[in-house]
Design an enzyme around this catalytic site. Structure first.
Site, PDB file in Angstrom:
ATOM      1  CE  LYS A  14     -18.052  21.563  -6.380  1.00 24.23           C
ATOM      2  NZ  LYS A  14     -19.145  20.794  -5.734  1.00 24.23           N
ATOM      3  NE  ARG A  89     -19.060  26.341  -1.905  1.00 24.74           N
ATOM      4  CZ  ARG A  89     -18.301  25.257  -2.059  1.00 24.74           C
ATOM      5  NH1 ARG A  89     -17.110  25.352  -2.588  1.00 24.74           N
ATOM      6  NH2 ARG A  89     -18.759  24.101  -1.701  1.00 24.74           N
ATOM      7  NE  ARG A 128     -16.841  13.436  -0.475  1.00 21.72           N
ATOM      8  CZ  ARG A 128     -17.065  14.675  -0.890  1.00 21.72           C
ATOM      9  NH1 ARG A 128     -16.624  15.065  -2.063  1.00 21.72           N
ATOM     10  NH2 ARG A 128     -17.726  15.515  -0.122  1.00 21.72           N
ATOM     11  NE  ARG A 161     -15.267  16.989   2.163  1.00 21.45           N
ATOM     12  CZ  ARG A 161     -15.560  17.704   1.085  1.00 21.45           C
ATOM     13  NH1 ARG A 161     -14.951  17.436  -0.056  1.00 21.45           N
ATOM     14  NH2 ARG A 161     -16.457  18.666   1.133  1.00 21.45           N
ATOM     15  NE  ARG A 172     -20.556  19.909   2.118  1.00 21.02           N
ATOM     16  CZ  ARG A 172     -20.170  18.662   1.807  1.00 21.02           C
ATOM     17  NH1 ARG A 172     -20.405  17.661   2.635  1.00 21.02           N
ATOM     18  NH2 ARG A 172     -19.556  18.439   0.669  1.00 21.02           N
TER      19      ARG A 172
HETATM   20  P1  AP5 Z   1     -16.873  14.540  -5.685  1.00 23.84           P
HETATM   21  O1  AP5 Z   1     -16.243  14.600  -7.020  1.00 23.84           O
HETATM   22  O2  AP5 Z   1     -15.982  14.415  -4.512  1.00 23.84           O
HETATM   23  O3  AP5 Z   1     -17.909  15.769  -5.527  1.00 23.84           O
HETATM   24  P2  AP5 Z   1     -17.657  17.319  -5.412  1.00 23.84           P
HETATM   25  O4  AP5 Z   1     -18.559  17.993  -6.379  1.00 23.84           O
HETATM   26  O5  AP5 Z   1     -16.199  17.645  -5.469  1.00 23.84           O
HETATM   27  O6  AP5 Z   1     -18.272  17.547  -3.968  1.00 23.84           O
HETATM   28  P3  AP5 Z   1     -17.697  18.272  -2.688  1.00 23.84           P
HETATM   29  O7  AP5 Z   1     -18.424  17.700  -1.524  1.00 23.84           O
HETATM   30  O8  AP5 Z   1     -16.204  18.261  -2.644  1.00 23.84           O
HETATM   31  O9  AP5 Z   1     -18.198  19.733  -2.970  1.00 23.84           O
HETATM   32  P4  AP5 Z   1     -18.351  20.868  -2.000  1.00 23.84           P
HETATM   33  O10 AP5 Z   1     -18.609  21.959  -2.951  1.00 23.84           O
HETATM   34  O11 AP5 Z   1     -19.371  20.687  -0.945  1.00 23.84           O
HETATM   35  O12 AP5 Z   1     -16.983  20.860  -1.158  1.00 23.84           O
HETATM   36  P5  AP5 Z   1     -15.697  21.782  -1.159  1.00 23.84           P
HETATM   37  O13 AP5 Z   1     -14.565  20.949  -0.777  1.00 23.84           O
HETATM   38  O14 AP5 Z   1     -15.629  22.579  -2.400  1.00 23.84           O
HETATM   39  O15 AP5 Z   1     -17.913  13.321  -5.690  1.00 23.84           O
HETATM   40  C1  AP5 Z   1     -18.659  12.982  -4.527  1.00 23.84           C
HETATM   41  C2  AP5 Z   1     -18.810  11.455  -4.427  1.00 23.84           C
HETATM   42  O16 AP5 Z   1     -19.579  10.995  -5.535  1.00 23.84           O
HETATM   43  C3  AP5 Z   1     -17.480  10.693  -4.473  1.00 23.84           C
HETATM   44  O17 AP5 Z   1     -17.542   9.628  -3.566  1.00 23.84           O
HETATM   45  C4  AP5 Z   1     -17.394  10.172  -5.910  1.00 23.84           C
HETATM   46  O18 AP5 Z   1     -16.727   8.926  -5.981  1.00 23.84           O
HETATM   47  C5  AP5 Z   1     -18.864  10.011  -6.295  1.00 23.84           C
HETATM   48  N1  AP5 Z   1     -19.115  10.340  -7.718  1.00 23.84           N
HETATM   49  C6  AP5 Z   1     -18.634  11.422  -8.388  1.00 23.84           C
HETATM   50  N2  AP5 Z   1     -19.072  11.424  -9.666  1.00 23.84           N
HETATM   51  C7  AP5 Z   1     -19.860  10.301  -9.786  1.00 23.84           C
HETATM   52  C8  AP5 Z   1     -20.617   9.742 -10.878  1.00 23.84           C
HETATM   53  N3  AP5 Z   1     -20.658  10.329 -12.098  1.00 23.84           N
HETATM   54  N4  AP5 Z   1     -21.296   8.604 -10.662  1.00 23.84           N
HETATM   55  C9  AP5 Z   1     -21.271   8.008  -9.443  1.00 23.84           C
HETATM   56  N5  AP5 Z   1     -20.581   8.480  -8.379  1.00 23.84           N
HETATM   57  C10 AP5 Z   1     -19.885   9.615  -8.548  1.00 23.84           C
HETATM   58  O19 AP5 Z   1     -16.045  22.814   0.017  1.00 23.84           O
HETATM   59  C11 AP5 Z   1     -16.101  22.389   1.360  1.00 23.84           C
HETATM   60  C12 AP5 Z   1     -16.387  23.583   2.258  1.00 23.84           C
HETATM   61  O20 AP5 Z   1     -15.322  24.550   2.161  1.00 23.84           O
HETATM   62  C13 AP5 Z   1     -17.654  24.385   1.968  1.00 23.84           C
HETATM   63  O21 AP5 Z   1     -18.779  23.808   2.574  1.00 23.84           O
HETATM   64  C14 AP5 Z   1     -17.292  25.758   2.551  1.00 23.84           C
HETATM   65  O22 AP5 Z   1     -17.451  25.756   3.937  1.00 23.84           O
HETATM   66  C15 AP5 Z   1     -15.803  25.878   2.235  1.00 23.84           C
HETATM   67  N6  AP5 Z   1     -15.553  26.565   0.946  1.00 23.84           N
HETATM   68  C16 AP5 Z   1     -14.909  26.031  -0.136  1.00 23.84           C
HETATM   69  N7  AP5 Z   1     -14.879  26.906  -1.159  1.00 23.84           N
HETATM   70  C17 AP5 Z   1     -15.528  28.029  -0.725  1.00 23.84           C
HETATM   71  C18 AP5 Z   1     -15.854  29.273  -1.328  1.00 23.84           C
HETATM   72  N8  AP5 Z   1     -15.511  29.555  -2.589  1.00 23.84           N
HETATM   73  N9  AP5 Z   1     -16.539  30.176  -0.584  1.00 23.84           N
HETATM   74  C19 AP5 Z   1     -16.886  29.929   0.687  1.00 23.84           C
HETATM   75  N10 AP5 Z   1     -16.619  28.763   1.317  1.00 23.84           N
HETATM   76  C20 AP5 Z   1     -15.949  27.816   0.621  1.00 23.84           C
HETATM   77 MG    MG Z   2     -14.782  18.405  -4.092  1.00 21.10          MG
END
Ligand code: AP5
Ligand code: MG
Length: 217
Positions: A14, A89, A128, A161, A172
């Site tokens: 994402k 979410r 990552r 992270r 997660r």
């Molecule tokens: P990356 O693009 O970083 O993945 P991502 O989908 O953004 O994954 P996240 O871990 O950020 O998602 P998340 O939903 O768990 O975290 P968030 O910060 O939203 O890619 C990952 C890796 O893969 C990278 O190293 C990249 O280089 C590699 N990659 C990407 N695409 C690739 C490809 N095509 N091929 C090969 N490699 C690739 O949330 C964190 C926390 O915040 C949650 O756990 C929760 O506690 C809280 N939170 C956030 N939003 C909410 C909400 N709405 N409600 C409640 N709690 C929330």
């Molecule tokens: Mg992300």
């Protein structure tokens, strides 16, 4: 004008794809996870509350997230569109977002659903590395920086992270399956979802996203 949500499990890409989308369409990228991490870094009250949940890989309570997301969506730069990343979410968050959008005379154009299998997700999350200073994201195997441990963009140190260790990452993914995956059906019923194979490389995934968005532009 594009109003879109990037939906998908942790590690689906994402954040990576959002960075590409904003380069092309010049709309704000709203990541609730990034907002919480920034607050943790600054030591705010919000950051302290969020950290309790994030460190366990659990969701931050709905009411807290909804307020933050809606406040952000009210800013002027969102008038010409936005990408939501990691919000909504839960079905409750999605219902509240729908209410907010209809009160503001807006509607979603498209929900991009990035689909990736769990084995790949675990490898992406544990490999990552992110820049301590500018937040740029890398991967030790898939997207290595030019110099090991150093950000290509700003030269600062790359770190892991706090929630990317194996145990928290696994939780997660489980939390996604239990609480967020129902949104796929929710948006399918609304007729706005585009399923995209996110297990492909960065470029083919980006091309498929652009094709889905252009249908709506
Ligand atoms: P990356 O693009 O970083 O993945 P991502 O989908 O953004 O994954 P996240 O871990 O950020 O998602 P998340 O939903 O768990 O975290 P968030 O910060 O939203 O890619 C990952 C890796 O893969 C990278 O190293 C990249 O280089 C590699 N990659 C990407 N695409 C690739 C490809 N095509 N091929 C090969 N490699 C690739 O949330 C964190 C926390 O915040 C949650 O756990 C929760 O506690 C809280 N939170 C956030 N939003 C909410 C909400 N709405 N409600 C409640 N709690 C929330
Ligand atoms: Mg992300």
């Amino acid at each position: 004008m594009i109003r879109t949500i990037l939906l998908g499990p942790p590690g689906a890409g994402k954040g990576t794809q959002a960075a590409r989308i904003i380069e092309k369409y010049h709309i704000p990228h709203i990541s609730t996870g990034d907002i919480f991490r920034e607050n943790i870094k600054q030591g705010t009250e919000l950051g302290k509350k969020a950290q309790e949940y994030m460190s366990r890989g659990e969701l931050v309570p709905d009411d807290l997230v909804i307020e933050i997301a809606c406040d952000r969506l009210l800013k002027d730069d969102c008038k010409e569109g936005f990408i939501l990343d990691g919000f909504p979410r839960t079905v409750y968050q999605a219902e509240k977002l729908d209410e907010f959008l209809s009160e503001n005379g807006q509607k979603l154009d498209c929900v991009i659903n990035l689909e990736v299998g769990e084995d790949i997700l675990m490898k992406r999350l544990t490999g990552r590395r992110v820049c301590k200073k500018c937040g740029a994201s890398f991967h030790v195997v898939n997207m290595p920086p030019k110099v090991d441990g150093i950000c290509d963009v700003c030269g600062a140190e790359l770190i892991q992270r706090a929630d990317d260790n194996e145990e928290t990452a696994r939780n997660r993914i489980d939390v996604y399956n239990a609480q967020t995956k129902p949104l796929v059906d929710y948006y399918k019923k609304a007729g706005v979802i585009a399923d995209i194979d996110g297990a492909q490389g960065l470029e083919p995934t980006f091309a498929a996203i652009v094709a889905a968005l252009e249908k709506e532009v």
